[in-house]
Scaffold this motif. Sequence first.
Motif, PDB file in Angstrom:
ATOM      1  N   PRO A   1       1.111  -0.866  -0.012  1.00  0.00           N
ATOM      2  CA  PRO A   1       0.511   0.035  -0.147  1.00  0.00           C
ATOM      3  C   PRO A   1       0.743   1.214  -0.557  1.00  0.00           C
ATOM      4  N   SER A   2       1.736   1.371   0.556  1.00  0.00           N
ATOM      5  CA  SER A   2       3.222   2.193   1.012  1.00  0.00           C
ATOM      6  C   SER A   2       3.273   2.878  -0.976  1.00  0.00           C
ATOM      7  N   MET A   3       3.167   1.994  -1.432  1.00  0.00           N
ATOM      8  CA  MET A   3       4.107   2.226  -3.083  1.00  0.00           C
ATOM      9  C   MET A   3       3.196   2.436  -3.760  1.00  0.00           C
ATOM     10  N   THR A   4       3.944   3.395  -4.934  1.00  0.00           N
ATOM     11  CA  THR A   4       3.287   3.074  -6.384  1.00  0.00           C
ATOM     12  C   THR A   4       3.545   1.817  -7.199  1.00  0.00           C
ATOM     13  N   ILE A   5       2.705   1.947  -7.944  1.00  0.00           N
ATOM     14  CA  ILE A   5       2.056   1.093  -9.227  1.00  0.00           C
ATOM     15  C   ILE A   5       3.742   0.376  -9.759  1.00  0.00           C
ATOM     16  N   GLY A   6       4.848   1.315 -10.367  1.00  0.00           N
ATOM     17  CA  GLY A   6       5.846   1.462 -10.236  1.00  0.00           C
ATOM     18  C   GLY A   6       6.652   0.729  -9.451  1.00  0.00           C
ATOM     19  N   GLU A   7       6.660   1.439  -8.389  1.00  0.00           N
ATOM     20  CA  GLU A   7       7.732   0.537  -7.193  1.00  0.00           C
ATOM     21  C   GLU A   7       6.843  -0.598  -6.601  1.00  0.00           C
ATOM     22  N   ASN A   8       6.194  -0.701  -6.734  1.00  0.00           N
ATOM     23  CA  ASN A   8       4.930  -2.251  -6.703  1.00  0.00           C
ATOM     24  C   ASN A   8       6.041  -3.412  -7.582  1.00  0.00           C
ATOM     25  N   VAL A   9       5.819  -2.903  -8.857  1.00  0.00           N
ATOM     26  CA  VAL A   9       6.405  -4.331  -9.609  1.00  0.00           C
ATOM     27  C   VAL A   9       8.404  -3.903  -8.884  1.00  0.00           C
ATOM     28  N   LEU A  10       8.858  -3.435  -9.362  1.00  0.00           N
ATOM     29  CA  LEU A  10      10.085  -3.019  -8.943  1.00  0.00           C
ATOM     30  C   LEU A  10      10.564  -3.572  -7.084  1.00  0.00           C
ATOM     31  N   SER A  11       9.550  -3.953  -6.649  1.00  0.00           N
ATOM     32  CA  SER A  11      10.210  -4.047  -4.945  1.00  0.00           C
ATOM     33  C   SER A  11      10.655  -4.943  -4.934  1.00  0.00           C
ATOM     34  N   GLY A  12      10.785  -5.663  -5.445  1.00  0.00           N
ATOM     35  CA  GLY A  12      11.339  -6.917  -5.414  1.00  0.00           C
ATOM     36  C   GLY A  12      13.129  -7.561  -5.368  1.00  0.00           C
ATOM     37  N   ILE A  13      12.925  -6.127  -6.594  1.00  0.00           N
ATOM     38  CA  ILE A  13      14.787  -5.760  -6.708  1.00  0.00           C
ATOM     39  C   ILE A  13      14.868  -5.120  -5.532  1.00  0.00           C
ATOM     40  N   LYS A  14      14.058  -4.227  -4.984  1.00  0.00           N
ATOM     41  CA  LYS A  14      14.671  -3.352  -3.939  1.00  0.00           C
ATOM     42  C   LYS A  14      14.679  -4.719  -2.870  1.00  0.00           C
ATOM     43  N   LEU A  15      13.429  -5.320  -2.217  1.00  0.00           N
ATOM     44  CA  LEU A  15      13.522  -5.801  -1.184  1.00  0.00           C
ATOM     45  C   LEU A  15      15.123  -6.778  -1.457  1.00  0.00           C
ATOM     46  N   ALA A  16      14.991  -7.230  -2.489  1.00  0.00           N
ATOM     47  CA  ALA A  16      16.137  -8.883  -2.276  1.00  0.00           C
ATOM     48  C   ALA A  16      17.268  -7.708  -2.866  1.00  0.00           C
ATOM     49  N   GLN A  17      17.470  -7.295  -2.306  1.00  0.00           N
ATOM     50  CA  GLN A  17      18.667  -6.397  -2.962  1.00  0.00           C
ATOM     51  C   GLN A  17      19.124  -6.858  -4.231  1.00  0.00           C
ATOM     52  N   LEU A  18      18.728  -6.737  -5.059  1.00  0.00           N
ATOM     53  CA  LEU A  18      19.141  -6.587  -7.179  1.00  0.00           C
ATOM     54  C   LEU A  18      20.130  -6.024  -7.467  1.00  0.00           C
ATOM     55  N   LYS A  19      20.340  -5.859  -8.397  1.00  0.00           N
ATOM     56  CA  LYS A  19      21.024  -5.154  -9.396  1.00  0.00           C
ATOM     57  C   LYS A  19      20.271  -5.318 -10.491  1.00  0.00           C
ATOM     58  N   VAL A  20      19.881  -4.363 -11.463  1.00  0.00           N
ATOM     59  CA  VAL A  20      19.608  -4.306 -12.373  1.00  0.00           C
ATOM     60  C   VAL A  20      19.630  -2.955 -13.363  1.00  0.00           C
ATOM     61  N   SER A  21      20.190  -3.672 -14.421  1.00  0.00           N
ATOM     62  CA  SER A  21      21.170  -2.193 -15.822  1.00  0.00           C
ATOM     63  C   SER A  21      19.797  -1.300 -16.165  1.00  0.00           C
ATOM     64  N   ASN A  22      18.775  -1.851 -16.303  1.00  0.00           N
ATOM     65  CA  ASN A  22      17.486  -0.798 -16.507  1.00  0.00           C
ATOM     66  C   ASN A  22      16.358  -0.992 -16.284  1.00  0.00           C
ATOM     67  N   LYS A  23      15.940   0.212 -15.110  1.00  0.00           N
ATOM     68  CA  LYS A  23      14.441  -0.741 -14.317  1.00  0.00           C
ATOM     69  C   LYS A  23      13.449   0.233 -15.410  1.00  0.00           C
TER      70      LYS A  23
END
Lengths: 352, 301
Positions: free
Chosen positions: B144-166
Amino acid sequence: MTTQLQNDFSTMKPNRPWRPTPRKMAEDFLVIAIAAVLSPVIVQFTGLAGISGNVLTFFVLSLVGSIGISYSRQGRKAVGNAVATSLIYSSFALVMLPLASILYTVISRGYQSLRINTFTQDMSLTQPEAAFDQGGALHAILGTLILVAIASAISVPLGILTGLYLTEIKGRAENLIRFLVQAMSGVPSIVAGLFIYSVIIIGSGGHYSGFAGALALSILMLPTVARTAEEVLKLIPNDLREAGVALGATQWRTVVMVVVPAARSGIITAIILGVARVAGETAPLLLTILGNNTTHFNPFDAPMSALPLYTFNLFRTGLNTAISRAWTGALVLMFIVLVLFIFARLGSGKKK
Amino acid sequence: MDILKLKGSGQAQTTSEDKVAKPEISSLASVAADRSESKGDFVPRRPGAGLEAKGVHAWFGKHHVLANVSLNFPSGTVTALIGPSGCGKSTFLRTLNRMHEFIPGAGMAGEVLLDGTDIYKSGTDVTKIRLKVGMVFQKPNPFPSMTIGENVLSGIKLAQLKVSNKDDLLEECLQRAGLWNEVKDRLSAHGGSLSGGQQQRLCIARALAVKPEVLLMDEPCSALDPGSTLRIEETIRQLTESVIVVIVTHNMQQAARVSDFTGFFLSDGGPGQLVEVASTKEIFSRPKDERTEAYVTGRFG
């Protein structure tokens, strides 16, 4: 066969058929009006007297009136509803009465000696009986702000972490800690002051300081923050925790990135309640910061003042001017707490 | 209880004599496209790749809820788990990415092999398992605290993965979840502002963003309208190119439409067990167990 859906409804106007009709509203108003007119008359001719007699008569009359009118409209079923509604409105009025009275008294009496210099000068060169354009509460305002800031810096992180332990980790000591937090919230404030006095002040050889006061306040603030934080964290649905963990996050990252942001507004409420709990405390400060008339920034080396203590000490002098200054101190304290609340509420709004 | 155990891909093929001998008993049989014919000799992209459960048991406290389930999920397939409520399907699903242990008092036995390695082996980093085996829940649960875009990419942030082009990843995941066209102009709106079906597709996009090898879906369409359900089913079919999908469903048509293999779970008061697993076509036309037949034709459960 398919027909095109009609999409032009511009002539339609929204209606609110659930709203009371003018006739119904007039009837309800009439009941209140008759009760208001009739109650002084009844008080005149019976043994009842005074404001409380009037209020009581008005309450009984309007209750009877609303019972009668709802019975005539919808029969017995509606009577229970009418009684409950009347009771709730009356309780609301009853609760608002002392609140409004306190606000009125503090503002009207505190206003008399409120000057610009209340915020710019301290009492170091001024006797309490001096004119109101001399001296002020600057030292006490600063003291309160410093004390609350230090107490918050100690209690808010500890309280939120305690709430997280109770809701997220649920470790072995969960029940013990919950019990201790509950017991702590029942500690009388003077006991917190005595504890710090005996441990810190006597231990350091009679060295009163703002920091000791802040420690005493943080003892009082911690259980409030911890319990409220626990309650709001418990409201976060478990789905969100599972969703975070299922994405490959550690529990800690899930808590920091998902659970706490979801509970943000509630956690800010926890902080507000904690600040409100300690901002007006006087008893523990008497034993820890002692009081002072000069503006003093360093919370570690010497006695300090704070608004509740300033108010208390001025009242004790018994002089009219000093009592007026004390009311001003109370007014400023209420204003500071209000401003803190407004800032916190603005901060807890949805980020955009 | 006589448990009929079949290895998914191995026994998926049926001979033509069988088809003549037994008339199709379920109308759903015609819905179930016979994908097993093409997947029967399916060769995994990597040897040992895939997910396999071996003799999995599960407990809640002392309550034995799931007994001796062995199931193979070859890569590139969709497996549906069906059965009446309380037969342990969801519990089994949650043992596959170690979400089962999230429930206090949970216990398990057996092995779950992901690419040949037991995910319950001691010393396993459980966060890495859940990164490879993603999950979509029954109730849409966007953050609920994240936007649509942030929700999709939340796994990247939560699991601390590196992505070249978000941005590319964001678009790719939303495309794959069939949500891109509906949300591309309001990626910074909150996830809660979407409809239920959109929220669920957002959760699918979120699960896909961390590039899982397996996607577990626990009744993902139970709260959705037919249109959203259909879109999610299309999404599931497209996912099989890169992801193993395991889906728990109470909707028999759905199992018939999306899955290559179907497993039927049942509990007769004791722990839930796997009664039968075979190609979806087979389960809905010529089930070997009469209890499966009764269930898929709607005569009980």
